[in-house]
Design an enzyme around this catalytic site. Structure first.
Site, short mmCIF file in Angstrom:
data_model
loop_
_atom_site.label_atom_id
_atom_site.label_comp_id
_atom_site.label_asym_id
_atom_site.label_seq_id
_atom_site.Cartn_x
_atom_site.Cartn_y
_atom_site.Cartn_z
N HIS A 286 48.49 4.40 86.14
CA HIS A 286 47.22 4.63 86.84
C HIS A 286 46.28 3.50 86.47
O HIS A 286 46.07 3.22 85.28
CB HIS A 286 46.61 5.98 86.44
CG HIS A 286 45.53 6.46 87.37
ND1 HIS A 286 44.32 5.80 87.51
CD2 HIS A 286 45.47 7.52 88.21
CE1 HIS A 286 43.57 6.45 88.38
NE2 HIS A 286 44.26 7.49 88.82
N ASP B 93 49.69 12.91 89.48
CA ASP B 93 50.55 13.12 90.65
C ASP B 93 51.98 13.41 90.21
O ASP B 93 52.64 14.31 90.75
CB ASP B 93 50.53 11.88 91.55
CG ASP B 93 49.15 11.56 92.07
OD1 ASP B 93 48.51 12.46 92.61
OD2 ASP B 93 48.71 10.41 91.93
#
Length: 412
Positions: A302, A350
């Site tokens: 990320h 996610d």
């Protein structure tokens, strides 16, 4: 010449494109500004050309105020002020309170919504709540064959027609509308009737009735997904809210943005990675080979958390506690270890939403539902904050096309 998103370049070429030394290149990698992967001989490192080009563009943009502003919408310079959430390495913070700590303290999505909406002593969820859909949406709202996002998008504008005070600026009224809308959105996403129970109980019973451990994981996921600063869907909701539109329209804006493959679609791709790795027969080899080919690992890494997404880490901790002995969890652990070995990347939220579904033998769609149901609290917070400001979001563009009159005028 256009380049492929998967084209790999050597360290020397990356340094040339960026105009930096090898030492600076390694510093960029250690700070999470640039990712690397093993080269063909497994001793050298190579870099995605697309990532290098993107970093070079940001460096160029930083040399001028106008260019910097032009790039500020791509995870760059701040473009709006907010009191709602702050991103820190250890957790997102909701009005100064850690989301990870809130999960461990047992907070529900409703608790977080009250915090994000700055409710004070008011409990908007205590208002009377109808347990049936209006006639005009009944058929669509209960049609489980429809995709979740599309079902919600079809019904929410029609539900707005029954909100008599949709444009009332009074904060207590708007919070009660938001509370009903948050519950309606959750119910629509799983094709259930409106329900006054906590959202995690509604969703848990929809997918695994009677499984208390699963409901706890759902609660945690909702809280961790509730807001994440000025992400794409929150910004879309704020833009719509800035026009004075009602709250139902702002949630539709958020859902629409979430439907894109580069936002909400990340959970689907992360789930597919887990499934493909399992089907390969050699999960660790599959992950390593994919990374060496220059392909990404959906659900890992990320840009805002170069040392690991604390939201994903918290869901992983809870999954290990509750499902550590499950064969599906062993596969998830294999994929995580292989991804970290190959790329140095840790699983993000996610990836863990996908893992939560995978371990519980659910399809991929509930992962996106968890994200959409939780994030609606944040969309509604941003919408209320933007409308309280009373300003219109209308950025200017820097035109880079042909001048008026086209090529003839340019030649003249």
């Amino acid at each position: 010449m256009p380049t492929s998103d998967n084209e790999l370049v050597t360290a020397a070429e990356a340094c040339r494109l960026l105009g930096i030394s090898t030492a600076t290149l390694y510093a960029y990698v250690s700070r999470g500004l640039l990712g690397s992967r093993p080269g063909p001989d497994h001793r050298s490192r190579v870099y995605l050309r697309a990532d290098v080009d993107r970093l070079a563009q940001r460096k160029r943009a930083g040399r001028g105020a106008a260019r910097g502003a032009a790039q500020s919408l791509d995870r760059g310079l701040p473009v709006l002020e907010t009191r709602i959430s702050l991103i820190r390495p250890d957790s997102p913070y909701y009005r100064g309170q850690s989301a990870v700590a809130a999960v461990r303290a047992g907070a529900t999505l409703e608790d977080i919504a009250r915090l994000l909406w700055d409710c004070g002593e008011q409990d908007p969820f205590a208002a009377p709540f109808a347990s049936a859909w209006p006639q005009r949406v009944q058929d669509v709202a209960g049609d489980a064959s429809l995709p979740p996002i599309e079902r919600a998008l079809a019904c929410i504008p029609l539900l707005a027609l029954d909100v008599r005070q949709a444009f009332n600026p009074a904060l207590p009224v708007r919070r009660e509308i938001a509370a009903t809308l948050l519950r309606h959105n959750a119910a629509l996403l799983v094709a259930r009737a409106p329900d006054a129970r906590p959202v995690h109980e509604l969703l848990g019973d929809a997918w695994r009735p009677g499984d208390a451990d699963f409901a706890e994981l759902v609660r945690a996921a909702l809280v961790l997904c509730a807001d994440h600063e000025l992400n794409v869907s929150a910004f879309a909701a704020r833009v719509v809210a800035s026009t004075g539109a009602h709250l139902h329209a702002t949630v539709c804006a958020g859902l629409s943005a979430l439907s894109g493959p580069r936002h909400g679609g990340a959970t689907m791709r992360a789930y597919a990675l887990l499934r493909d790795a399992l089907d390969s027969g050699d999960p660790a080899g599959f992950i390593a080979s994919r990374w060496q080919r220059g392909e990404d690992l959906p659900g890992f890494g990320h840009v805002l958390y170069p040392h690991g997404d604390p939201r994903g880490a918290e869901v992983l901790r809870m999954l290990r506690e509750r499902r550590g002995d499950a064969p599906a969890m062993a596969h998830v652990e294999t994929v995580i270890a292989a991804a970290e070995e190959a790329s140095g990347q840790h699983p993000n939220i996610d990836g863990l939403l996908a893992a939560l579904c995978f371990v519980h033998d659910l399809p991929a769609a509930p992962a996106l539902v968890l994200f959409a149901a939780g994030r609606s609290a944040g969309w509604l917070a941003h919408a209320q904050e933007q409308q309280a400001l009373g300003t219109l979001i209308r950025p200017r563009a820097r035109y880079t096309g042909l001048p008026p009159g086209g090529a003839d005028e340019e030649a003249g």
